[in-house]
Structures are given as structure tokens and as C-alpha cells.
Design a protein around this motif. Sequence first.
Motif, short mmCIF file in Angstrom:
data_model
loop_
_atom_site.label_atom_id
_atom_site.label_comp_id
_atom_site.label_asym_id
_atom_site.label_seq_id
_atom_site.Cartn_x
_atom_site.Cartn_y
_atom_site.Cartn_z
N UNK A 92 36.06 -1.14 7.15
CA UNK A 92 36.84 0.28 6.88
C UNK A 92 36.48 1.34 8.02
N UNK A 93 37.55 1.70 8.49
CA UNK A 93 37.40 2.56 9.75
C UNK A 93 37.71 3.98 9.07
N UNK A 94 37.07 5.16 9.31
CA UNK A 94 37.35 6.33 8.96
C UNK A 94 37.65 7.12 9.98
N UNK A 95 38.58 8.08 9.68
CA UNK A 95 39.24 9.14 10.61
C UNK A 95 39.21 10.30 9.96
N UNK A 96 38.67 11.54 10.18
CA UNK A 96 38.34 12.56 9.52
C UNK A 96 39.37 13.78 10.33
N UNK A 97 39.63 15.09 9.31
CA UNK A 97 40.17 16.02 9.81
C UNK A 97 39.43 16.63 11.05
#
Length: 266
Positions: A81-86
Motif C-alpha cells: 500500500x503506497x501512500x501519498x500525502x498533502x
Amino acid sequence: MLELKKLTKTYATGDQALKAVEVEIPAGQVLALIGPSGAGKSTLIRCINRLVEPTSGSVILNGENITKLSSSGLRRARRTMGMIFQEYALVERLTVMENVLSGRLGYVGFWRAFLRKYPQSDIDEAYRLLDRVGLLAMADKRADELSGGQRQRVGIARALIQDPKLLLVDEPTASLDPKTSRQIMRLICELCAERGLAAIINIHDVALAQMFVQRVIGLQLGAVQFDGPPDGLTPEVLTAIYGEEDWQATIEEVDEDDLENESAAA
Ligand SMILES: Nc1ncnc2c1ncn2[C@@H]1O[C@H](COP(=O)(O)OP(=O)(O)OP(=O)(O)O)[C@@H](O)[C@H]1O
Ligand SMILES: [Mg+2]
């Protein structure tokens, strides 16, 4: 495929952030999660990889019950699960290349990463990804020398080098100007299509969501209010999700933007 079954989160403060949310996302589907501030969008994303522990219900990814995993099982599952943040969450003093490589942390182990001894195959892949997101020339720049759009491109490359099956994206464009926002949304959606990656993208900007995804889920007070194609977001539906506003104006604005986009592409 991702299944959320009766996913519920009540914070210690008593805030009921998610109320028995039921969602199924087929492999490769990109969906936008919209809803007013406090609706539970970030909580939902964070319950999927258990950065926030769900109170009850389950998260099932490709048949595996994530909610039941022990800490070592969870560590392994999080690689998918890759995460990309503000707020990008880059390490400011490290280079673009080092930030991208840090996405391999879940694989190479702490010491190897700490000593920055990544395998050559990881380095090669990092260059390929930097090329794909348009930052090859910036590989050696420090993260704190980049613009917001460039930082988000680093965030995207860092998520992808994990080789995830699912992308969890929380407000990727909230700190960006409108044009850069569109470029970043387009890049994320194109990369998902190229790689057959499923994604959940939390996004405030309804018009932007409508432009790029095939499915939208509208959350309100922790419950699913709408689940359907973007053109199902009628003024009535938007009012149910967000409350009274002049939605017709927003919808017309999207149409104009689309036209402008097409003429620019031609
Ligand atoms: N750590 C926390 N402790 C207690 N309550 C929390 C916590 N995080 C979120 N909440 C509450 O849970 C609800 C949902 O918050 P969440 O951050 O998921 O909403 P959101 O849809 O992402 O909002 P935004 O658009 O502002 O980012 C809110 O009522 C919020 O106050
Ligand atoms: Mg949020």
C-alpha cells in the motif's frame, strides 16, 4: 481487490469518524473520496493501512484480512500500500534520489537504508521513476529546493518504488495551484492506469475529481452518501453531501475547464 466491511472508527474523544462503511474496489480502479471537512476521508484512508486502528469492521485486501494481522504481518502488508500525502512528508535535507529510495525501506531493512546502501536494482528503478514523473534532472537536488508540484512528484515516485498494489492518496493537491493540481492528478491517474494500480484519492476539489476518475464516493459524517460515476453528482447529491451551495456554477465551471483542456491538448 479491496473490501471494506462495516468499517467503523470511534476516536477516544467520542468522535464517530466512520460509521459502518461498506465499499468494494476492484483491482485497478481509481476512485475519488469527497466530502466536507471532518467527513472522515483521512480516517478512512488511514484505517486501511491501520495508521489509525479501526474500532470494528474489516479491511480485506486481495483476500487478506488486514485488520487481523500481527505487527510483522502488517509490516509486510503495508509494502503493498503506497501512500501519498498533502504535505509530501519528504526528508528536507536529503536529495530527491534519496527520498525516492526511502520508499524501499520496507524491503531493504533499517541499517541498509540508514547507511544508504540500496541495491543497484533499486537505484535503477528510482532513475526510471524520476524520469517518468519528469524529475530526472533534479535527482541530486535537495528536497527543500523544490517547488510544491516537484515535491509531490517526488512523493509519487517514492510511493511507486514500493511496487504497491494499492495507492492511498490524501489531498495530493491541497497545497498546489490549480494548474499544478491538475497536472498532479493527471500524473497519478495515468500511472495507475499504466500499472493497473487501484487508488483511493481524497480530494476537496469536486471539479478536479470529476475530471479524472470513473467513480466517486461521497462521505458525510462518516457515512457513504453517494457512490457512483462522476456525472451522478447532481446539485441535489452535492447538497446532500456538503449542504446548500450554488452547485450549478461549479458544474458549469468543470465543463468550461474540460473544453479548455481539450483545445490545449489539440
Ligand atoms: N486523532 C483524532 N482524535 C480524535 N478525533 C479525530 C482524530 N482525527 C480525526 N478526528 C475526528 O474524526 C472526524 C473525521 O476526521 P477526518 O480527519 O477523517 O476528516 P476529513 O474528511 O479527512 O477532513 P478534512 O477534509 O478536514 O481533512 C472529525 O470529526 C475529526 O474531528
Ligand atoms: Mg483529511
